[in-house]
Design an enzyme around this catalytic site. Structure first.
Site: not given
Ligand code: DOR
Length: 447
Positions: A234, A305, A181, A96
């Protein structure tokens, strides 16, 4: 004639598949070439590690390093700096970014950016979208690919695949274990009004346990129907863990140190939006079942994470504040502290952080201290007592949700393919290379 090593690490307690015991480790050309007792042997460099423990290099299978596109939060170099300062020797990075890693070009771009610039070894997940489904079987096998990542619920960025038809098609087509996820998008949309301005505790009420369970249950049903392995990232709720325990034929399980360590509602009062992540930190009743899953062997890997956002971004009032917290650097000390308190054994820590990732993802030549394997080592002092603080954090974001926590057990050295990436808090050279995988080994025309 005694053998000559590039690196000889002497006198430490080695923890590997064979148990725990005193042993020296000889390294040549980046690989482990000998394990035993090597008094009188020559080496380019000798490290006296008496009193320390040597573990197989810790592999963090879930980090967000934000490059390209979001480098004000983190980049591949700063994220990997944070990794090796924390004893992590390899990372699997998430798609991402901006642009998202959804094509061969975007993946090759990341691999090129990482090589020789990251301090640890690396692989990148390729994001699934409705548009690239047919391409995924090719993409998952490209050099540097850790596999496919699917966001079933929306989080940071715009990657999302929430319809059953596309999810089934993805599972039908791909060969490798994909990572998911699991939060149910429809339920998140329905409940969005439960968010209360300025109240990050309402984040965990909005993204409730049922949202996580619904997505995980759906995923397990689709994976079973397709006969495919899936990796659930997670895991945060009691019911998911209990359900996953019934589906170990298809499902592997990740938990994060923060879900095991920080609990609602107290953590939202103490840390505010810094405690905001997806899926949310939950109350001790859920946390206890995550520990049950960990001690009973349901959990396969620990992933941090690591999802850094700047302090300015986090200072925005909820729900404008972004979800995610850093964690790659604190995974080892936080979990070693749990080891010191007797909540898991050192052997289980090793299982979760090297053997587990190797087994799940079919990593070639890593995940084990054995002759012929890459000399990736995490060297720790189990007696060291320190306080974690923001100043120690090598991530660009410069903060940690564990600031102020006193822990027992600390990373002293990080060895990546025989190079000292970190020793006593000092960085070595950035020599990162792509992790290789048995299911996607490149052909060698010269062999
Ligand atoms: O809290 C999160 N932040 N969960 C995710 O799945 C993505 C991540 C992010 O990329 O900031």
């Amino acid at each position: 004639m005694p053998e000559t090593f590039d690196l000889l690490i002497k006198g430490a307690t080695l923890v590997n598949h064979a148990g725990e015991g005193l042993a020296d480790i000889g390294v040549k050309d980046g690989r482990i070439v000998a394990i035993g007792s090597f008094a009188g042997h020559c080496a380019g460099r000798t490290i006296d590690a008496v009193g320390l423990h040597i573990l197989p290099g810790v592999i963090d299978t879930q980090v967000h390093f934000r490059e390209p596109g979001l480098e004000h939060k983190e980049d591949l170099q700063s994220g990997s700096r944070s990794a090796v300062l924390g004893g992590v020797t390899a990372v699997f990075e998430m798609p991402n970014t901006k642009p998202a890693t959804t094509s061969a070009e975007a993946l090759a771009d990341k691999v090129g950016r990482g090589r020789g610039r990251m301090y640890c070894d690396f692989a990148f997940f390729v994001g699934a979208t409705r548009e690239n489904v047919e391409e995924l079987p090719r993409l998952e096998k490209l050099p540097g690919a850790a596999g496919i990542k699917v966001f079933m619920g929306s989080s940071t960025g715009d990657l999302l695949v929430d319809d059953e038809e596309t999810l089934s098609r993805i599972l039908a087509l791909i060969a490798r274990r994909a990572a998911f996820h699991a939060e149910d998008e429809a339920r998140l949309r329905e409940r969005a009004s439960l968010r209360r301005d300025g109240d990050p505790l309402s984040h965990s009420q909005w993204r409730d346990p049922e949202a996580a369970l619904a997505a995980t249950a759906k995923l397990l049903r689709l994976a079973t129907a397709a006969g495919k392995r899936v990796h659930v990232l997670h895991v945060s709720t009691a019911a998911e863990m209990q359900l996953l325990a019934l589906h170990k034929d298809v499902a592997s399980v990740e938990v994060t140190p923060q879900h095991l360590t920080l609990a609602a509602p107290e953590i939202y009062r103490r840390l505010g939006t810094k405690a905001q992540m997806n899926p949310p930190l939950r109350d001790p009743a859920h946390q206890n079942v995550l520990w049950w899953g960990l001690t009973q062997g349901v959990v396969d890997v620990l992933g941090s994470d690591h999802a850094p956002h700047t302090l300015e971004e986090k200072a925005q009032s909820y729900p404008l504040s972004p979800s995610g917290m850093p964690g790659v650097q604190t995974l080892v000390p936080v979990m070693l502290d749990h080891v010191s308190k007797g909540r898991l054994s050192l052997a289980r820590f090793v299982d979760l952080t090297s053997a587990g990732p190797q087994r799940l993802f079919g990593i070639s030549g890593k995940g084990r201290i054995a002759v012929g394997y890459d000399a990736d080592l995490t060297i720790v002092d189990l007696k060291a007592e320190r306080a974690i603080d923001d100043d120690w954090i090598g991530s660009k974001c410069g903060w940690t949700p564990f600031a102020g926590e006193r822990v027992k057990g600390w990373p002293v050295g990080t060895v990546v393919r025989g190079d000292l990436a970190m020793w006593e808090g000092e960085l070595g050279a950035a020599c990162g290379e792509p992790v290789r995988f048995g299911e996607a080994l490149p052909r060698d025309p010269l062999a």
